[in-house]
Scaffold this motif. Structure first.
Motif, short mmCIF file in Angstrom:
data_model
loop_
_atom_site.label_atom_id
_atom_site.label_comp_id
_atom_site.label_asym_id
_atom_site.label_seq_id
_atom_site.Cartn_x
_atom_site.Cartn_y
_atom_site.Cartn_z
N SER A 554 3.90 11.90 4.77
CA SER A 554 2.53 11.57 4.36
C SER A 554 2.35 10.06 4.42
O SER A 554 3.33 9.30 4.42
CB SER A 554 2.25 12.09 2.95
OG SER A 554 3.23 11.65 2.04
N ALA A 555 1.09 9.63 4.46
CA ALA A 555 0.76 8.21 4.47
C ALA A 555 -0.14 7.91 3.29
O ALA A 555 -1.19 8.54 3.11
CB ALA A 555 0.06 7.82 5.78
N VAL A 556 0.28 6.97 2.46
CA VAL A 556 -0.43 6.63 1.23
C VAL A 556 -1.08 5.26 1.38
O VAL A 556 -0.46 4.33 1.91
CB VAL A 556 0.55 6.62 0.03
CG1 VAL A 556 -0.16 6.18 -1.25
CG2 VAL A 556 1.17 8.00 -0.15
N LEU A 557 -2.31 5.15 0.91
CA LEU A 557 -3.05 3.90 1.01
C LEU A 557 -3.68 3.56 -0.34
O LEU A 557 -4.15 4.44 -1.05
CB LEU A 557 -4.16 4.03 2.05
CG LEU A 557 -5.01 2.77 2.31
CD1 LEU A 557 -4.22 1.76 3.11
CD2 LEU A 557 -6.29 3.15 3.07
N LEU A 558 -3.69 2.27 -0.67
CA LEU A 558 -4.38 1.78 -1.86
C LEU A 558 -4.82 0.36 -1.60
O LEU A 558 -4.00 -0.49 -1.24
CB LEU A 558 -3.46 1.83 -3.09
CG LEU A 558 -4.05 1.28 -4.38
CD1 LEU A 558 -5.16 2.19 -4.90
CD2 LEU A 558 -2.98 1.10 -5.45
N GLY A 559 -6.11 0.08 -1.77
CA GLY A 559 -6.54 -1.30 -1.54
C GLY A 559 -8.04 -1.48 -1.66
O GLY A 559 -8.81 -0.51 -1.73
N TRP A 560 -8.43 -2.75 -1.69
CA TRP A 560 -9.83 -3.13 -1.71
C TRP A 560 -10.38 -3.29 -0.30
O TRP A 560 -11.59 -3.42 -0.10
CB TRP A 560 -10.00 -4.47 -2.44
CG TRP A 560 -9.57 -4.45 -3.87
CD1 TRP A 560 -8.38 -4.88 -4.37
CD2 TRP A 560 -10.32 -3.99 -4.99
NE1 TRP A 560 -8.33 -4.71 -5.72
CE2 TRP A 560 -9.53 -4.18 -6.14
CE3 TRP A 560 -11.60 -3.45 -5.13
CZ2 TRP A 560 -9.96 -3.83 -7.42
CZ3 TRP A 560 -12.04 -3.11 -6.41
CH2 TRP A 560 -11.22 -3.30 -7.53
N VAL A 561 -9.48 -3.29 0.68
CA VAL A 561 -9.86 -3.57 2.06
C VAL A 561 -9.54 -2.35 2.91
O VAL A 561 -8.48 -1.76 2.80
CB VAL A 561 -9.10 -4.81 2.60
CG1 VAL A 561 -9.49 -5.10 4.03
CG2 VAL A 561 -9.35 -6.02 1.70
N GLU A 562 -10.47 -1.96 3.77
CA GLU A 562 -10.22 -0.84 4.68
C GLU A 562 -9.08 -1.21 5.64
O GLU A 562 -9.02 -2.34 6.13
CB GLU A 562 -11.49 -0.52 5.47
CG GLU A 562 -12.58 0.14 4.65
CD GLU A 562 -12.21 1.54 4.21
OE1 GLU A 562 -11.40 2.20 4.89
OE2 GLU A 562 -12.72 1.97 3.16
N PRO A 563 -8.18 -0.28 5.92
CA PRO A 563 -7.05 -0.60 6.80
C PRO A 563 -7.50 -0.88 8.23
O PRO A 563 -8.43 -0.26 8.75
CB PRO A 563 -6.19 0.67 6.74
CG PRO A 563 -7.16 1.76 6.40
CD PRO A 563 -8.17 1.12 5.48
N ALA A 564 -6.83 -1.83 8.84
CA ALA A 564 -7.16 -2.19 10.23
C ALA A 564 -6.51 -1.23 11.21
O ALA A 564 -6.92 -1.18 12.38
CB ALA A 564 -6.69 -3.62 10.51
#
Length: 611
Positions: A554-564
């Motif tokens: 799986s791929a986990v993302l967390l942030g204020w910025v959309e991933p490039a």
């Protein structure tokens, strides 16, 4: 940001706000809130001791500017608290009792204000203070940071001619030596207990003992310097500290090691960077209503929230935040207050960063304005216990999220957990972490729960945390993998798109995407379960286990910025996966009997590890 005047104003506000809660004679401060397991008399002493610590830092760093009557209040409290005939006299120090903890704060405060306060007390009062503190000699302390409370108290007693046992001091310092694991890190007692206590207790008290005793601080100084090399990255660019471990309600105490490095010349940071990092954290809490409208510190994080506390936490427990104000001991002319923060100090911590931390078993990842801690080493258990505290056993933590710690969320264990649901409906728990590796951009571990074995590798790939799981489980089991729970004052936004589950709170986004082995994406929303807000939601994946051993990714993302970059496309290879990473190179992760890791960069750089 974070001028000395700002810190002073917050300290004065905190000290003024507790005065109405003082008992007659100022021996106790009985603040509003849930009582601790130790009861109201202990809680009242805690209110005295911890605010006294703050008052001592405030007064000792710049005596001429201390508010009138400040130390006099605490002198009066010492007079009545040590008088057995007074209505609010302090309890005698006893084996394993909270009085041991508070005695250390009193002793440290008395040491720093000795000429201003202790030496000016009536001789009879001084004798009573020494006698009360002397009750600690020979008492049993819990085998963790508590042993250092005895070291501090007995060293103060030695300095003023009171009862003390040099052998006890030596023995307890040896205890701490046995908990040192390298790279500046201590475990808090036996086991894998890595959290803020390493900084605001183990480093603070060992170094303060050298300050009090005149011993050479050399080894402790070098350990703190090594600790700060990685610890300084546990704070987000906006000042938010990592939300992991126990006693989080101490809040600003998280910056104590930063100041400690400046006090003992044991820091890789410039004076301006120290001020900047600490000041950002103070401002972060202020932006979130800490202290509250009445100038008080509540049991909670950004808001009152009891599940972030422990049974030993009473209404005055949050005032160990005083340790975060230890920088006030550095007078107005110290470089930490006067030197400017250069452009590197102000911008360097905003770039993406990955830091491998083998000692605590962590991989630190800064991206998208958030810092994530990928946890493959700290489980909060000693050798004789096997709990599953959500503040320790999760796969990941961050500066902008908290685990679900209310009763329902804690029982479900969705967020940042790889859980197996057996055919009978029972679920596995990650309790004890068995480390596999921490290297480069990867950290891996496994856990056992009955016949189920879960191996997990977390790999930093651009803005993503790629999780690789190898799971041994009975046929008919199901598997769940959860991302970060988001929380806020309003219900979170949610979106399901194929094998992507995404939640948002304001501009902050948390998502998890199935790369291999999953059949569905889900979201679980709750209320009253999270320290960051009333409304929370967790994205997670579900998959069916065929029995025997199976792979999931799986791929986990967390942030204020959309991933490039999009999440990677993984290919199964034996007991793991390989994929093209965000840099255009190749990553291979292998679990099982001989775990391994390869990262090949297009430039030709190659990192390999084999278990």
């Amino acid at each position: 940001m974070g001028s000395r005047e700002h810190w002073v104003s917050v300290a004065d506000r905190l000290l003024d706000a507790v005065v109405p809660y003082a008992t007659p004679g100022f021996a106790q401060y009985r603040l509003p809130g849930r009582a601790s397991a130790s009861g109201p008399d202990s809680d009242g002493l805690e209110g005295f001791a911890r605010t006294f610590l703050l008052a001592a830092f405030r007064a000792a760093g710049d005596p001429g500017a201390a508010p009138g009557g400040l130390l006099e209040r605490y002198a009066e409290g010492l007079t009545h608290g040590t008088d057995p005939g007074h209505e609010h006299a302090w309890q005698p120090i006893a084996d394993g009792h909270q009085t041991i903890v508070e005695a250390a704060s009193i002793a440290l405060a008395l040491h720093e204000t000795r000429e201003l306060l202790f030496d000016r007390l009536d001789p009879a009062v001084r004798e009573r203070v020494v006698a009360w503190l002397g009750g600690i000699v020979g008492k049993r302390a819990w085998p963790c940071n508590w042993v250092l409370f005895k070291v501090i108290v007995e060293q103060f007693l030695a300095n003023v001619g009171g009862p003390h046992d040099p052998a006890e001091i030596e023995r307890h310092l040896a205890d701490v030596e046995g908990w040192y694991v390298g790279d500046g890190w201590y475990t808090d007692g036996a086991g894998q207990n890595y959290d803020y206590y390493c900084g605001w207790a183990m480093h603070l008290y060992t170094l303060w003992w050298t300050r009090m005793s005149g011993a050479d601080p050399g080894v402790y100084r070098e350990r703190l310097r090594a600790f700060l090399e990685s610890y300084r990255h546990l704070f987000a660019p906006d000042g938010a500290p990592m939300h992991q471990g126990r006693s989080l309600t101490y809040r600003m105490a998280a910056v104590a090691p930063l100041w400690l490095g400046a006090i003992f010349d044991a820091t890789p940071l410039s004076p301006g960077a120290t001020r900047l990092l600490a000041g950002r954290t103070l401002t972060h809490f202020e932006r979130h209503g800490v202290p509250d409208a009445d100038g008080l510190l509540s049991l909670g994080w950004h808001r009152p929230f009891l599940p972030v506390t422990q049974a030993y936490s009473g209404p005055a427990s949050p005032y160990w935040a005083a340790k975060g104000f230890i920088g006030l001991l550095l007078g107005p002319g110290h470089p930490v207050w006067t030197e400017p923060a250069d452009s590197a100090d102000d911008s360097g911590d905003r770039e993406d960063l990955t830091v491998a931390m083998p000692a605590p078993g962590w991989l630190l990842h800064r991206s998208g304005g958030v810092v994530r801690l990928l946890n493959h080493g700290s489980d909060g258990n000693d050798r004789d216990s096997s709990g599953d505290d959500p503040h320790y056993v999760k796969l990941a933590y961050s500066t902008h999220t908290a685990p679900e710690t209310g009763p329902e969320g804690r029982a479900a264990g969705l967020d940042n957990s790889l859980t197996v649901i057996r055919p009978d409906g029972s679920t596995t728990r990650r309790r004890r972490i068995d480390r596999l590796m921490v290297v480069d951009r990867l950290a891996a571990s496994r856990y056992f729960d009955g016949e189920v074995v879960v191996e997990t590798a977390s790999v930093v790939d651009g803005p993503w945390e790629v999780r690789v799981h190898r799971v041994a489980a009975p046929e008919g089991s199901h598997v769940r993998d959860g991302g970060h729970a988001l929380a806020g004052d309003e219900p979170c936004g949610t979106r399901l798109d194929g094998l992507e589950s995404r939640v948002s709170s304001g501009a902050l986004v948390s998502s998890i995407t199935g790369l291999h082995g999953w059949y569905g994406a889900r979201v679980e929303a709750r209320t009253g379960e999270n320290a960051f807000g009333e409304h929370s939601a967790t994205p997670y994946l579900v998959g069916e286990h065929p029995g025997g051993r199976a792979l999931f990714a799986s791929a986990v993302l967390l942030g204020w910025v959309e991933p490039a970059t999009p999440p990677p496309a993984v290919e199964p290879v034996g007991d793991g996966f390989t994929w093209k990473d965000a840099d255009g190179g190749r990553i291979e992760v292998r679990l099982g009997r001989t775990p391994g890791y390869v990262r090949e960069h297009p430039s030709g750089e190659r990192v390999t590890w084999t278990g």
